[in-house]
Scaffold this active site. Structure first.
Site, PDB file in Angstrom:
ATOM      1  N   GLU A  82      -0.071   1.888   9.130  1.00 35.84           N
ATOM      2  CA  GLU A  82      -1.273   2.429   9.760  1.00 35.84           C
ATOM      3  C   GLU A  82      -0.915   2.898  11.165  1.00 35.84           C
ATOM      4  O   GLU A  82      -0.014   2.335  11.788  1.00 35.84           O
ATOM      5  CB  GLU A  82      -2.392   1.374   9.840  1.00 35.84           C
ATOM      6  CG  GLU A  82      -3.324   1.348   8.636  1.00 35.84           C
ATOM      7  CD  GLU A  82      -2.742   0.651   7.420  1.00 35.84           C
ATOM      8  OE1 GLU A  82      -1.902  -0.253   7.618  1.00 35.84           O
ATOM      9  OE2 GLU A  82      -3.104   0.993   6.279  1.00 35.84           O
TER      10      GLU A  82
ATOM     11  N   THR B 212      -3.994   5.058   7.367  1.00 41.26           N
ATOM     12  CA  THR B 212      -2.996   4.678   6.377  1.00 41.26           C
ATOM     13  C   THR B 212      -2.076   5.846   6.051  1.00 41.26           C
ATOM     14  O   THR B 212      -2.547   6.931   5.703  1.00 41.26           O
ATOM     15  CB  THR B 212      -3.718   4.206   5.099  1.00 41.26           C
ATOM     16  OG1 THR B 212      -4.464   3.047   5.413  1.00 41.26           O
ATOM     17  CG2 THR B 212      -2.741   3.900   3.985  1.00 41.26           C
TER      18      THR B 212
ATOM     19  N   HIS C 157     -12.594   5.860  -2.658  1.00 48.46           N
ATOM     20  CA  HIS C 157     -11.588   4.919  -2.155  1.00 48.46           C
ATOM     21  C   HIS C 157     -11.924   3.483  -2.560  1.00 48.46           C
ATOM     22  O   HIS C 157     -11.036   2.653  -2.713  1.00 48.46           O
ATOM     23  CB  HIS C 157     -11.421   5.049  -0.636  1.00 48.46           C
ATOM     24  CG  HIS C 157     -10.032   4.697  -0.196  1.00 48.46           C
ATOM     25  ND1 HIS C 157      -8.908   5.249  -0.760  1.00 48.46           N
ATOM     26  CD2 HIS C 157      -9.582   3.799   0.719  1.00 48.46           C
ATOM     27  CE1 HIS C 157      -7.827   4.714  -0.211  1.00 48.46           C
ATOM     28  NE2 HIS C 157      -8.202   3.824   0.685  1.00 48.46           N
TER      29      HIS C 157
ATOM     30  N   CYS D 183      -5.048  -0.369  -6.978  1.00 48.60           N
ATOM     31  CA  CYS D 183      -3.881  -0.729  -6.151  1.00 48.60           C
ATOM     32  C   CYS D 183      -3.795  -2.222  -5.881  1.00 48.60           C
ATOM     33  O   CYS D 183      -2.734  -2.829  -6.016  1.00 48.60           O
ATOM     34  CB  CYS D 183      -3.882   0.070  -4.853  1.00 48.60           C
ATOM     35  SG  CYS D 183      -5.101  -0.444  -3.630  1.00 48.60           S
TER      36      CYS D 183
ATOM     37  N   TYR E   9      -9.356   0.770  -4.926  1.00 49.41           N
ATOM     38  CA  TYR E   9      -8.969  -0.628  -4.708  1.00 49.41           C
ATOM     39  C   TYR E   9      -9.015  -1.448  -5.993  1.00 49.41           C
ATOM     40  O   TYR E   9      -8.386  -2.508  -6.060  1.00 49.41           O
ATOM     41  CB  TYR E   9      -9.875  -1.260  -3.637  1.00 49.41           C
ATOM     42  CG  TYR E   9      -9.456  -0.932  -2.225  1.00 49.41           C
ATOM     43  CD1 TYR E   9      -9.043   0.347  -1.881  1.00 49.41           C
ATOM     44  CD2 TYR E   9      -9.478  -1.889  -1.229  1.00 49.41           C
ATOM     45  CE1 TYR E   9      -8.657   0.655  -0.593  1.00 49.41           C
ATOM     46  CE2 TYR E   9      -9.092  -1.589   0.066  1.00 49.41           C
ATOM     47  CZ  TYR E   9      -8.695  -0.322   0.379  1.00 49.41           C
ATOM     48  OH  TYR E   9      -8.305  -0.023   1.656  1.00 49.41           O
TER      49      TYR E   9
ATOM     50  N   GLU F  41      -6.691  -5.456   4.554  1.00 44.03           N
ATOM     51  CA  GLU F  41      -7.132  -4.146   4.072  1.00 44.03           C
ATOM     52  C   GLU F  41      -8.120  -4.300   2.925  1.00 44.03           C
ATOM     53  O   GLU F  41      -9.027  -3.487   2.763  1.00 44.03           O
ATOM     54  CB  GLU F  41      -5.924  -3.307   3.640  1.00 44.03           C
ATOM     55  CG  GLU F  41      -6.303  -1.855   3.429  1.00 44.03           C
ATOM     56  CD  GLU F  41      -5.115  -1.005   3.054  1.00 44.03           C
ATOM     57  OE1 GLU F  41      -4.338  -1.436   2.173  1.00 44.03           O
ATOM     58  OE2 GLU F  41      -4.956   0.075   3.621  1.00 44.03           O
TER      59      GLU F  41
ATOM     60  N   CYS G 197       0.867  -1.186   0.000  1.00 44.11           N
ATOM     61  CA  CYS G 197       0.000   0.000   0.000  1.00 44.11           C
ATOM     62  C   CYS G 197       0.905   1.238   0.000  1.00 44.11           C
ATOM     63  O   CYS G 197       1.739   1.394   0.879  1.00 44.11           O
ATOM     64  CB  CYS G 197      -0.887  -0.015   1.239  1.00 44.11           C
ATOM     65  SG  CYS G 197      -1.652   1.557   1.620  1.00 44.11           S
TER      66      CYS G 197
ATOM     67  N   CYS H 284      -3.117   7.687  -1.684  1.00 42.69           N
ATOM     68  CA  CYS H 284      -4.440   7.807  -2.310  1.00 42.69           C
ATOM     69  C   CYS H 284      -5.496   8.378  -1.371  1.00 42.69           C
ATOM     70  O   CYS H 284      -6.426   9.039  -1.826  1.00 42.69           O
ATOM     71  CB  CYS H 284      -4.919   6.442  -2.784  1.00 42.69           C
ATOM     72  SG  CYS H 284      -3.631   5.334  -3.293  1.00 42.69           S
TER      73      CYS H 284
HETATM   74 FE1  SF4 Z   1      -3.271   1.960   0.075  1.00 44.52          FE
HETATM   75 FE2  SF4 Z   1      -4.756   1.127  -1.978  1.00 44.52          FE
HETATM   76 FE3  SF4 Z   1      -5.790   2.796  -0.157  1.00 44.52          FE
HETATM   77 FE4  SF4 Z   1      -3.915   3.605  -1.915  1.00 44.52          FE
HETATM   78  S1  SF4 Z   1      -6.010   2.915  -2.396  1.00 44.52           S
HETATM   79  S2  SF4 Z   1      -3.993   4.071   0.244  1.00 44.52           S
HETATM   80  S3  SF4 Z   1      -2.626   1.814  -2.049  1.00 44.52           S
HETATM   81  S4  SF4 Z   1      -5.124   0.687   0.173  1.00 44.52           S
HETATM   82 FE    FE Z   2      -6.909   1.755   2.137  1.00 42.82          FE
END
Ligand code: SF4
Ligand code: FE
Length: 489
Positions: A255, A189, A290, A297, A294, A453, A98, A102
């Site tokens: 985190e 995060t 968000h 990422c 996902y 996550e 991660c 983001c």
């Molecule tokens: Fe982490 Fe994915 Fe959230 Fe970006 S979108 S902060 S890489 S979990």
């Molecule tokens: Fe996240």
């Protein structure tokens, strides 16, 4: 834009307060358990300097006309939304972790559109505040933590009914020039690696929750703000000598618990202050962005996991077995399904009243709902292909040990090299690296980012099902059925 090196140096200049294992860590930037997560964020700066990735990693700001890092951009089109997902896949591929940046991007896109509508109704000036804040972030190329999740205490009670009012971030004092806030945000995060935090309410709120219906920004080293670092599985391997047993020495997630102990927030950094009826809108928009994220990422990390599983099969000499090929196809199918959802909710996006673009909410929630399942199956198949060795192999110190154990004078290292080599030409050391990587991403510290996550980040599975139920248009679907079946004619 900052280089990766400048980003790391900029963190050193902050007076961020970080606690780990019960102690304050002064040089947290170089701490072996923290540094891999900093390297991940640094990658968002490094790739933006690479001409090959300019189109994905940078954008032209609608606020200033300057070229900026895409992580500080307000999405101006569905094309921007698609590029965001592709950028996140790229970063997942480069870090297998991660990369944290983001959440801030998703937060200020949601706050940008929500503040516009709050101002429209209440005559406030939150939107201008957000625009001024964002111009500063873009021009200085800063990393922002998007802080949403409150501890929540007794989940059956709203904020104002909790025994301890701090279980949701709230205003404790209103002054002519700002507010004083108390409370905390959980599992934040990238919070330690951020220059600023952007706080938002965690759920829809009622009239009695006015003091909790707040959104504001504050610097990571603000007076009264401190963070307690969260543990990850196998994290102390990062404190050992050597680099193989960690599985991914260079990169990792992060985190922390972010605590606000009477922090003063000047008026110009406030984006919501008591307009409780907009808390739900802000949460839904942030969560939507968000949940789209996902679909990028986790897919990038999935690419690395699939590649590692394919390599493990090759190292064992079983890559031609039909069941192995089929498992790799299944993993690819699952991974690309997630990507399809990330792309689909972006293509179906639409402009907000404020002008930035928002994803299709239903499809973004379907995306994240799939993410709560598919990485688990991908990991299961990766473990199946890798074999039990990924959790039983001796450690790096054994492989490099020159302690004699064999009757012929062989060392522990030589014995490990002999018995853990794969097919001819594949060294035990390469196999060890690969097994440790899979262990890390399936069960170790990177599993926080790839598995748990995937389940709870951006909202637990039930949170998506609530939105899917609301957005699914069941009434419209029933009408379709009635019409074709001739019911009610
Ligand atoms: Fe982490 Fe994915 Fe959230 Fe970006 S979108 S902060 S890489 S979990
Ligand atoms: Fe996240």
């Amino acid at each position: 834009m900052m280089t990766a090196k400048e980003y790391v140096e900029s963190l050193r200049r902050l007076k961020t307060r970080v606690y780990l294992f019960g102690e304050k860590i002064d040089n947290w930037v170089d701490h072996p358990m923290i540094r891999p997560s900093i390297n991940c964020v640094a990658m968002t700066y490094a790739l933006a300097q690479d001409p090959r990735y300019e189109d994905l990693m940078t954008a032209v700001s609608n606020l200033t006309g300057h070229r900026i890092n895409r992580f500080t951009h307000l999405h101006q089109s569905t094309e921007d939304l698609v590029k965001k997902v592709r950028m996140q896949r790229l970063l997942g591929q480069k870090t297998a972790s991660c990369f944290q940046r983001c959440v801030g991007m998703d937060a200020f896109n949601a706050v940008f559109s929500t503040t516009y509508e709050v101002d429209e109704r209440h005559g406030t000036r939150y939107h201008n505040n957000l625009v001024d804040f964002l111009i500063m972030i873009q021009e200085r190329d800063l990393t922002v933590d998007g802080a949403m999740t409150d501890p929540k205490g007794d989940r059956s009670l709203p904020p104002h009914k909790q025994d301890d009012p701090d279980l949701f971030v709230h205003v404790v004092e209103r002054r002519p020039d700002g507010i004083v806030v108390c409370g905390a945000k959980c599992h934040q995060t990238g919070s330690v690696n951020s220059h600023w935090h952007l706080f938002m309410p965690t759920m829809a709120m009622g009239e009695n929750d006015r003091d909790w219906a707040i959104s504001f920004a504050c610097p990571a080293d603000a007076e009264g703000l401190y963070m307690i670092y969260g543990r990850q599985s196998c994290d102390t391997r990062k404190l050992e000598d050597g680099c193989i047993d960690t599985g991914n020495t260079k990169f990792g997630g992060q985190e922390a618990l972010v605590v606000l102990d009477h922090v003063f927030i000047p008026s110009e950094y406030i984006f919501l202050n008591g307009e409780y009826e907009f808390a739900g809108m802000l949460v839904e928009r942030f969560a939507g962005y968000h949940r789209q994220s996902y679909g990028g990422c986790k897919v990038g990390v999935g690419d690395v996991v699939i590649g590692a599983a394919a390599l493990a099969a090759e190292y064992n000499g079983v890559e031609k077995a039909s069941h192995i090929k089929d498992k790799l196809v299944e993993m690819t199918h699952l991974n690309e399904t997630l990507y399809s959802c990330g792309i689909a909710c972006s293509c179906e996006g639409c402009p907000t009243k404020a002008g930035n673009y928002q994803i299709d909410l239903l499809l973004a929630n379907v995306c994240k709902q799939n993410v709560t399942r598919f990485p688990y199956e991908i990991v299961r198949l990766a473990e199946d292909i890798a074999g039990g060795l990924m959790v039983t192999m001796p450690g790096e110190k054994d492989f490099s040990s020159d302690t004699v154990v064999g009757s012929g004078g062989e060392t522990i290292g030589e014995i490990c090299g002999k018995y853990f080599a794969g097919r001819p030409g594949v060294s035990a050391r390469d196999r060890q690296k690969l097994m440790r990587f899979l262990e890390n991403v399936c069960l170790g510290s990177a599993a926080v980012g790839y598995r748990t996550e995937s389940l709870h980040g951006a909202g637990s599975p039930q949170a998506q099902r609530v939105v899917i139920a609301r957005q699914g248009d069941m009434r419209g679907k029933k009408e379709l059925a009635k019409r074709i079946a001739g019911i009610g004619n």
